[in-house]
Design a protein around this motif. Structure first.
Motif, PDB file in Angstrom:
ATOM      1  N   GLY A 276      30.798  35.965  64.462  1.00 16.68           N
ATOM      2  CA  GLY A 276      32.100  35.893  63.809  1.00 16.68           C
ATOM      3  C   GLY A 276      32.197  36.859  62.644  1.00 16.68           C
ATOM      4  N   TRP A 277      33.371  36.882  62.015  1.00 16.71           N
ATOM      5  CA  TRP A 277      33.632  37.778  60.904  1.00 16.71           C
ATOM      6  C   TRP A 277      34.569  37.088  59.916  1.00 16.71           C
ATOM      7  CZ3 TRP A 277      34.457  38.758  66.020  1.00 16.71           C
ATOM      8  CH2 TRP A 277      33.541  39.594  66.666  1.00 16.71           C
TER       9      TRP A 277
ATOM     10  N   SER B 174      38.512  34.480  58.999  1.00 18.56           N
ATOM     11  CA  SER B 174      37.601  33.366  59.330  1.00 18.56           C
ATOM     12  C   SER B 174      37.441  33.260  60.847  1.00 18.56           C
ATOM     13  CB  SER B 174      38.132  32.040  58.754  1.00 18.56           C
ATOM     14  OG  SER B 174      38.268  32.122  57.355  1.00 18.56           O
ATOM     15  N   VAL B 175      37.009  34.355  61.428  1.00 21.96           N
ATOM     16  CA  VAL B 175      36.938  34.473  62.883  1.00 21.96           C
ATOM     17  C   VAL B 175      35.597  33.990  63.409  1.00 21.96           C
ATOM     18  CG1 VAL B 175      36.995  36.084  64.820  1.00 21.96           C
ATOM     19  CG2 VAL B 175      38.539  36.415  62.861  1.00 21.96           C
ATOM     20  N   LYS B 176      35.647  33.220  64.505  1.00 21.17           N
ATOM     21  CA  LYS B 176      34.443  32.833  65.237  1.00 21.17           C
ATOM     22  C   LYS B 176      34.664  33.133  66.710  1.00 21.17           C
ATOM     23  CE  LYS B 176      32.830  29.211  62.066  1.00 21.17           C
ATOM     24  NZ  LYS B 176      31.713  30.066  61.584  1.00 21.17           N
ATOM     25  N   VAL B 177      33.646  33.659  67.362  1.00 22.50           N
ATOM     26  CA  VAL B 177      33.722  33.959  68.792  1.00 22.50           C
ATOM     27  C   VAL B 177      33.522  32.666  69.574  1.00 22.50           C
ATOM     28  CG1 VAL B 177      32.708  35.242  70.718  1.00 22.50           C
ATOM     29  CG2 VAL B 177      32.880  36.295  68.444  1.00 22.50           C
TER      30      VAL B 177
ATOM     31  N   LEU C  38      37.422  39.164  74.038  1.00 21.79           N
ATOM     32  CA  LEU C  38      36.854  38.015  73.340  1.00 21.79           C
ATOM     33  C   LEU C  38      37.911  36.933  73.158  1.00 21.79           C
ATOM     34  CD1 LEU C  38      34.880  39.747  70.425  1.00 21.79           C
ATOM     35  CD2 LEU C  38      33.967  38.941  72.616  1.00 21.79           C
ATOM     36  N   ARG C  39      37.472  35.713  73.291  1.00 26.02           N
ATOM     37  CA  ARG C  39      38.287  34.572  72.870  1.00 26.02           C
ATOM     38  C   ARG C  39      37.749  34.136  71.515  1.00 26.02           C
ATOM     39  NH1 ARG C  39      41.750  32.547  76.606  1.00 26.02           N
ATOM     40  NH2 ARG C  39      41.409  33.190  78.786  1.00 26.02           N
TER      41      ARG C  39
ATOM     42  N   ALA D 205      35.186  49.913  67.560  1.00 26.50           N
ATOM     43  CA  ALA D 205      34.157  50.506  68.417  1.00 26.50           C
ATOM     44  C   ALA D 205      32.813  49.808  68.257  1.00 26.50           C
ATOM     45  CB  ALA D 205      34.034  51.991  68.120  1.00 26.50           C
ATOM     46  N   GLU D 206      32.440  49.475  67.013  1.00 29.47           N
ATOM     47  CA  GLU D 206      31.132  48.871  66.798  1.00 29.47           C
ATOM     48  C   GLU D 206      31.029  47.490  67.447  1.00 29.47           C
ATOM     49  OE1 GLU D 206      33.624  48.174  63.043  1.00 29.47           O
ATOM     50  OE2 GLU D 206      33.249  49.782  64.491  1.00 29.47           O
ATOM     51  N   ILE D 207      32.162  46.793  67.528  1.00 32.26           N
ATOM     52  CA  ILE D 207      32.139  45.469  68.172  1.00 32.26           C
ATOM     53  C   ILE D 207      32.064  45.636  69.688  1.00 32.26           C
ATOM     54  CG2 ILE D 207      33.460  43.357  68.566  1.00 32.26           C
ATOM     55  CD1 ILE D 207      34.507  43.569  65.738  1.00 32.26           C
ATOM     56  N   ARG D 208      32.791  46.618  70.218  1.00 28.65           N
ATOM     57  CA  ARG D 208      32.694  46.878  71.656  1.00 28.65           C
ATOM     58  C   ARG D 208      31.263  47.205  72.049  1.00 28.65           C
ATOM     59  NH1 ARG D 208      37.488  50.022  70.851  1.00 28.65           N
ATOM     60  NH2 ARG D 208      36.331  51.948  71.272  1.00 28.65           N
TER      61      ARG D 208
END
Length: 218
Positions: free
Chosen positions: A26-27, A40-43, A51-52, A69-72
């Protein structure tokens, strides 16, 4: 001396092992290419094409193309796998919608059929079976089972001499063949069957137009 060698060997073993990169869970802030920001993101799920996530304001599904790009790279998204997943999902959605439409249409037809049956005029009738057709339908004739005379006949009998009127004999009206559907029990030619029936149009059979009667379902 031996202790020192073991320590060095152990150190070398640790250094030579490949590091396993962990994908982020998450981020605090996720900004995607559309300019939209999620806090307040969680995968919650990793799919082939995106991603959901859950975030401060609810839930969302983010296509991989919109991710930084870094997340991909961290999630190793593959464009070919993403496209295959989308085609498969679209087909499943289309199939599901078609099945739902077909189910709703069938239910509508069943309701109409039930309503039509309820509006027919049902009569308790005796029929003599003339022919059992290959499809299970019957060719029948109206049958009168005879028995005790009615009140009017008894009254006439009393006036003409006080004698009891004779019982009415059984007879079959062979003038009008009837096409009868929906009889569930096993029958043979010559049998007399009884039950609730209703006239429901006509039926063409063997070059003849017969009255179509149906047996009332239980």
């Amino acid at each position: 001396m031996k202790t020192g060698i073991l320590a060095v060997a152990g150190l070398c073993w640790v250094v030579l092992q490949p590091c396993q990169a962990e994908t982020p869970a998450g981020w605090d802030l996720l900004k995607i290419s559309t300019g939209k920001e999620y806090r307040s993101v969680k995968v919650s799920a990793v799919e082939p094409d995106g991603l959901r996530i859950t975030h401060a304001d609810g839930v969302a599904r983010v296509p991989y193309e919109q991710l930084p790009a870094e997340i991909r790279e961290a999630f190793a998204f593959d464009p070919a796998k993403a496209e295959l997943a989308r085609v498969t999902r679209a087909k499943a959605t289309a199939d599901g919608k078609r099945e739902l439409r077909e189910k709703m249409q069938l239910q509508s037809e069943e309701r109409k059929s039930q309503q039509r049956l309820e509006n027919l005029e049902w009569v308790n009738r005796s029929l003599r079976v003339h022919q059992v057709l290959p499809d299970g339908a019957l060719v029948c004739y109206k049958h009168n089972e005879g028995g005790a005379p009615g009140a009017a006949a008894r009254a006439v009998g009393a006036l003409v001499g006080g004698r009891a009127a004779a019982a009415e004999p059984a007879w079959t009206d062979y003038s009008t063949p009837l096409y009868v559907e929906g009889v569930k029990e096993k029958v043979a030619e010559g049998d007399v069957i009884r039950g609730m029936t209703a006239r429901d149009g006509v039926k063409e059979i063997d070059g003849r137009t017969l009255q179509r009667w149906i047996s009332r379902p239980n």
